[in-house]
Motif scaffolding. Structure first.
Motif, PDB file in Angstrom:
ATOM      1  N   TRP A 204       0.757  -1.366   0.140  1.00 28.64           N
ATOM      2  CA  TRP A 204       0.047   0.229   0.040  1.00 28.64           C
ATOM      3  C   TRP A 204       0.962   1.201   0.186  1.00 28.64           C
ATOM      4  CZ3 TRP A 204      -3.066  -3.183   4.707  1.00 28.64           C
ATOM      5  CH2 TRP A 204      -3.786  -3.752   4.049  1.00 28.64           C
ATOM      6  N   VAL A 205       2.260   0.802   0.020  1.00 26.87           N
ATOM      7  CA  VAL A 205       3.282   2.370   0.009  1.00 26.87           C
ATOM      8  C   VAL A 205       4.188   1.319  -1.070  1.00 26.87           C
ATOM      9  CG1 VAL A 205       2.656   3.671   1.990  1.00 26.87           C
ATOM     10  CG2 VAL A 205       5.067   1.418   1.826  1.00 26.87           C
ATOM     11  N   SER A 206       4.746   3.067  -2.148  1.00 28.58           N
ATOM     12  CA  SER A 206       6.142   2.457  -2.967  1.00 28.58           C
ATOM     13  C   SER A 206       6.879   2.318  -2.127  1.00 28.58           C
ATOM     14  CB  SER A 206       5.505   3.713  -3.954  1.00 28.58           C
ATOM     15  OG  SER A 206       5.695   4.838  -3.315  1.00 28.58           O
ATOM     16  N   THR A 207       7.542   1.516  -2.460  1.00 25.02           N
ATOM     17  CA  THR A 207       9.182   1.554  -1.495  1.00 25.02           C
ATOM     18  C   THR A 207       9.961   1.703  -3.252  1.00 25.02           C
ATOM     19  OG1 THR A 207       9.301  -0.713  -2.240  1.00 25.02           O
ATOM     20  CG2 THR A 207       8.423   0.086  -0.018  1.00 25.02           C
ATOM     21  N   ALA A 208      11.305   2.719  -2.431  1.00 22.88           N
ATOM     22  CA  ALA A 208      12.052   2.424  -3.471  1.00 22.88           C
ATOM     23  C   ALA A 208      12.601   1.094  -4.119  1.00 22.88           C
ATOM     24  CB  ALA A 208      12.683   3.248  -2.964  1.00 22.88           C
ATOM     25  N   ALA A 209      12.337   0.691  -5.379  1.00 25.33           N
ATOM     26  CA  ALA A 209      13.643  -0.294  -5.197  1.00 25.33           C
ATOM     27  C   ALA A 209      15.046  -0.488  -6.502  1.00 25.33           C
ATOM     28  CB  ALA A 209      12.726  -1.180  -6.505  1.00 25.33           C
ATOM     29  N   PRO A 210      15.595  -1.033  -5.762  1.00 26.95           N
ATOM     30  CA  PRO A 210      17.039  -0.989  -6.556  1.00 26.95           C
ATOM     31  C   PRO A 210      17.103  -1.414  -7.784  1.00 26.95           C
ATOM     32  CG  PRO A 210      16.923  -3.350  -5.671  1.00 26.95           C
ATOM     33  CD  PRO A 210      15.479  -2.549  -4.988  1.00 26.95           C
ATOM     34  N   GLU A 211      18.250  -1.234  -9.159  1.00 32.03           N
ATOM     35  CA  GLU A 211      18.347  -0.718 -10.421  1.00 32.03           C
ATOM     36  C   GLU A 211      18.650  -2.096 -10.682  1.00 32.03           C
ATOM     37  OE1 GLU A 211      18.011   1.095 -12.600  1.00 32.03           O
ATOM     38  OE2 GLU A 211      17.491   3.036 -10.954  1.00 32.03           O
ATOM     39  N   ALA A 212      18.136  -2.433 -11.922  1.00 33.96           N
ATOM     40  CA  ALA A 212      17.841  -3.630 -11.878  1.00 33.96           C
ATOM     41  C   ALA A 212      19.143  -3.966 -12.562  1.00 33.96           C
ATOM     42  CB  ALA A 212      16.700  -4.471 -13.542  1.00 33.96           C
ATOM     43  N   ALA A 213      19.434  -5.730 -12.411  1.00 28.50           N
ATOM     44  CA  ALA A 213      21.450  -5.259 -13.073  1.00 28.50           C
ATOM     45  C   ALA A 213      21.522  -7.222 -14.029  1.00 28.50           C
ATOM     46  CB  ALA A 213      22.108  -6.287 -12.483  1.00 28.50           C
ATOM     47  N   GLY A 214      22.042  -6.469 -15.348  1.00 30.08           N
ATOM     48  CA  GLY A 214      21.512  -8.232 -16.070  1.00 30.08           C
ATOM     49  C   GLY A 214      20.808  -7.860 -17.110  1.00 30.08           C
ATOM     50  N   PRO A 215      20.262  -8.753 -17.962  1.00 25.09           N
ATOM     51  CA  PRO A 215      19.857  -8.980 -19.295  1.00 25.09           C
ATOM     52  C   PRO A 215      18.535  -9.713 -18.784  1.00 25.09           C
ATOM     53  CG  PRO A 215      21.699 -10.472 -19.447  1.00 25.09           C
ATOM     54  CD  PRO A 215      21.973  -9.826 -18.385  1.00 25.09           C
ATOM     55  N   PRO A 216      17.658  -9.500 -19.260  1.00 21.27           N
ATOM     56  CA  PRO A 216      16.107 -10.435 -19.285  1.00 21.27           C
ATOM     57  C   PRO A 216      16.621 -11.577 -19.185  1.00 21.27           C
ATOM     58  CG  PRO A 216      15.742  -7.992 -21.281  1.00 21.27           C
ATOM     59  CD  PRO A 216      17.608  -8.167 -20.358  1.00 21.27           C
ATOM     60  N   ALA A 217      16.113 -12.471 -18.153  1.00 23.54           N
ATOM     61  CA  ALA A 217      16.318 -13.658 -18.821  1.00 23.54           C
ATOM     62  C   ALA A 217      14.229 -14.430 -18.642  1.00 23.54           C
ATOM     63  CB  ALA A 217      16.543 -14.276 -17.332  1.00 23.54           C
ATOM     64  N   ARG A 218      14.161 -16.091 -18.851  1.00 20.89           N
ATOM     65  CA  ARG A 218      13.560 -16.333 -18.360  1.00 20.89           C
ATOM     66  C   ARG A 218      12.874 -17.027 -17.713  1.00 20.89           C
ATOM     67  NH1 ARG A 218      11.022 -19.036 -24.292  1.00 20.89           N
ATOM     68  NH2 ARG A 218      11.286 -17.278 -25.681  1.00 20.89           N
ATOM     69  N   SER A 219      14.167 -17.592 -16.538  1.00 25.85           N
ATOM     70  CA  SER A 219      14.783 -18.745 -15.281  1.00 25.85           C
ATOM     71  C   SER A 219      15.061 -17.056 -14.414  1.00 25.85           C
ATOM     72  CB  SER A 219      14.627 -19.359 -15.565  1.00 25.85           C
ATOM     73  OG  SER A 219      15.052 -19.667 -14.269  1.00 25.85           O
ATOM     74  N   VAL A 220      14.856 -16.738 -13.382  1.00 26.24           N
ATOM     75  CA  VAL A 220      15.486 -15.934 -12.845  1.00 26.24           C
ATOM     76  C   VAL A 220      16.082 -17.223 -11.122  1.00 26.24           C
ATOM     77  CG1 VAL A 220      15.484 -14.187 -13.730  1.00 26.24           C
ATOM     78  CG2 VAL A 220      13.470 -14.523 -12.231  1.00 26.24           C
ATOM     79  N   THR A 221      16.759 -16.999 -10.619  1.00 32.51           N
ATOM     80  CA  THR A 221      17.148 -17.188  -8.590  1.00 32.51           C
ATOM     81  C   THR A 221      17.490 -16.566  -7.878  1.00 32.51           C
ATOM     82  OG1 THR A 221      18.117 -18.860  -9.989  1.00 32.51           O
ATOM     83  CG2 THR A 221      18.900 -19.204  -7.703  1.00 32.51           C
ATOM     84  N   VAL A 222      16.422 -16.140  -6.719  1.00 30.57           N
ATOM     85  CA  VAL A 222      16.662 -14.992  -5.936  1.00 30.57           C
ATOM     86  C   VAL A 222      16.525 -16.258  -5.131  1.00 30.57           C
ATOM     87  CG1 VAL A 222      15.000 -14.657  -4.710  1.00 30.57           C
ATOM     88  CG2 VAL A 222      14.944 -14.483  -7.049  1.00 30.57           C
ATOM     89  N   TRP A 223      17.611 -16.214  -3.602  1.00 32.57           N
ATOM     90  CA  TRP A 223      17.880 -16.797  -2.283  1.00 32.57           C
ATOM     91  C   TRP A 223      17.011 -15.739  -1.390  1.00 32.57           C
ATOM     92  CZ3 TRP A 223      20.517 -21.404  -2.134  1.00 32.57           C
ATOM     93  CH2 TRP A 223      21.356 -21.815  -2.602  1.00 32.57           C
ATOM     94  N   ALA A 224      16.297 -16.533  -0.898  1.00 35.91           N
ATOM     95  CA  ALA A 224      15.956 -16.192   0.770  1.00 35.91           C
ATOM     96  C   ALA A 224      17.133 -16.172   1.871  1.00 35.91           C
ATOM     97  CB  ALA A 224      14.467 -17.239   1.050  1.00 35.91           C
ATOM     98  N   THR A 225      17.182 -15.604   1.941  1.00 36.70           N
ATOM     99  CA  THR A 225      18.034 -15.583   3.644  1.00 36.70           C
ATOM    100  C   THR A 225      17.492 -14.750   4.663  1.00 36.70           C
ATOM    101  OG1 THR A 225      19.454 -13.342   3.500  1.00 36.70           O
ATOM    102  CG2 THR A 225      19.998 -15.530   2.496  1.00 36.70           C
ATOM    103  N   ARG A 226      18.652 -14.643   6.028  1.00 34.21           N
ATOM    104  CA  ARG A 226      17.870 -14.154   7.200  1.00 34.21           C
ATOM    105  C   ARG A 226      17.669 -12.520   7.338  1.00 34.21           C
ATOM    106  NH1 ARG A 226      17.089 -17.297  11.486  1.00 34.21           N
ATOM    107  NH2 ARG A 226      18.627 -19.318  11.879  1.00 34.21           N
ATOM    108  N   GLU A 227      18.781 -11.901   6.316  1.00 36.11           N
ATOM    109  CA  GLU A 227      18.416 -10.863   5.755  1.00 36.11           C
ATOM    110  C   GLU A 227      16.980 -10.312   4.614  1.00 36.11           C
ATOM    111  OE1 GLU A 227      21.490 -12.425   5.958  1.00 36.11           O
ATOM    112  OE2 GLU A 227      21.210 -11.905   8.605  1.00 36.11           O
ATOM    113  N   GLY A 228      16.781 -11.322   4.301  1.00 35.22           N
ATOM    114  CA  GLY A 228      15.700 -10.234   3.289  1.00 35.22           C
ATOM    115  C   GLY A 228      16.444 -11.306   1.658  1.00 35.22           C
ATOM    116  N   TYR A 229      15.646 -11.133   0.710  1.00 36.39           N
ATOM    117  CA  TYR A 229      15.998 -11.827  -0.546  1.00 36.39           C
ATOM    118  C   TYR A 229      17.252 -11.539  -1.581  1.00 36.39           C
ATOM    119  CZ  TYR A 229      11.751 -13.292   0.479  1.00 36.39           C
ATOM    120  OH  TYR A 229      10.458 -14.254   1.191  1.00 36.39           O
ATOM    121  N   ARG A 230      17.595 -12.027  -1.978  1.00 35.33           N
ATOM    122  CA  ARG A 230      19.334 -11.428  -2.427  1.00 35.33           C
ATOM    123  C   ARG A 230      19.159 -12.633  -3.202  1.00 35.33           C
ATOM    124  NH1 ARG A 230      18.981  -9.005   0.631  1.00 35.33           N
ATOM    125  NH2 ARG A 230      20.084  -7.825   2.596  1.00 35.33           N
TER     126      ARG A 230
END
Length: 296
Positions: A204-230
């Motif tokens: 319900w509030v807009s948050t600043a998102a980091p800049e995207a890096a790397g070329p677009p892909a059909r499959s992406v990987t995200v790691w869930a850590t104790r500090e958030g998503y990386r």
């Protein structure tokens, strides 16, 4: 009692003792503030009634989840609204505690409603799930059995009971002292944190998102850590189906992700239909951590 029921009971108990103690007392412990509003707020039996109400509500919900599955699970938007409401409730209780501490030994108010309020407040904790609770709920859903689902949730409540009992004892001890002000300030901070997590989960509030890096892909990987998503921002191709592979580095709040209007227990692969150019936002089940997928 079947082997599956015993296994889930033991699993819920272990999760409550090991993982749920800190997270659940932080997210739900503020509701204990409601037990120190009256002259019987120092009555140790009230904490017992609080825990009994919590056990009943969790066991009942576990049985429903095991019977009906995800059909009875709250969607992220509804859970976000409940988090905001719970945060505001905790703030009200905290302010009342601070005022009572300032009053010192002033004559006590009638407190008959407290005995009715204690189990209701305990039952209400099911509406403010911590990250570990969401994982246990999904375990109950996957069991496909009312008995096994109830056992998993009941075991979890029993596992977290010592921490809640200790917190209730501390609150009773300080409710009529100057330390009540300190406890009130801490509880207000917890209430603001809970409400803010709900707002973040609901988007319900807009948050600043980091800049995207790397070329677009059909499959992406995200790691869930104790500090958030990386990484917090990944790039994916717009207009084609995309797979988001969530891998689990550490167990915690980030271990459950709310994406595209549904909750997913990690590790998992989420398959998204073709998306228009833009950014898709997702968050952990408690609204603490946020990630973005940039479609281009």
């Amino acid at each position: 009692m079947s082997g599956q029921t015993l296994t889930l009971l033991a699993g819920g108990l272990a999760a409550g003792l090991v993982a749920g103690t800190a997270t659940c007392t932080a997210a739900q412990g503020g509701l204990l503030m409601g037990l120190v509003d009256g002259s019987r707020g120092r009555d140790p039996a009230l904490v017992g009634w609080f825990l009994a109400g919590r056990l009943v509500s969790y066991t009942a919900v576990g049985a429903l989840l095991g019977l009906l599955g995800s059909a009875v699970a709250l969607p992220p938007q509804a859970r976000a609204a409940l988090l905001v409401a719970a945060g505001l409730t905790v703030i009200v209780f905290a302010i009342r505690l601070m005022r009572r501490g300032r009053a010192g030994c002033a004559p006590a108010e009638p407190a008959a409603p407290s005995r009715y309020k204690a189990p209701l407040l305990g039952a209400a904790t099911i509406l403010v799930p911590c990250g570990v609770t969401l994982g246990i709920e999904m375990l109950a859903i996957s069991s496909g059995s009312p008995a096994a689902g109830a056992a998993a949730m009941a075991g979890f409540v029993v596992g977290t009971a010592p921490a809640f009992a200790l917190l209730g004892y501390l609150l009773r001890r300080i409710s009529r002292t100057r330390l009540a002000r300190v406890a009130g300030v801490v509880a207000i901070a917890a209430g603001l944190w809970t409400a803010g997590a709900g707002i973040n989960l609901g988007g319900w509030v807009s948050t600043a998102a980091p800049e995207a890096a790397g070329p677009p892909a059909r499959s992406v990987t995200v790691w869930a850590t104790r500090e958030g998503y990386r990484p917090a921002m990944v790039s994916a191709r717009a207009g084609v189906p995309v797979e988001v592979v969530f891998k689990l580095a550490d167990r915690g709040c980030a271990g459950t992700v709310s994406i595209a209007g549904r909750d997913v227990a990690l590790p998992a692969t989420v398959r998204l239909p073709p998306q228009p150019p833009g950014r898709l936002r997702y968050a952990c089940g408690m609204g603490m951590y946020t990630g973005f997928i940039d479609f281009s």
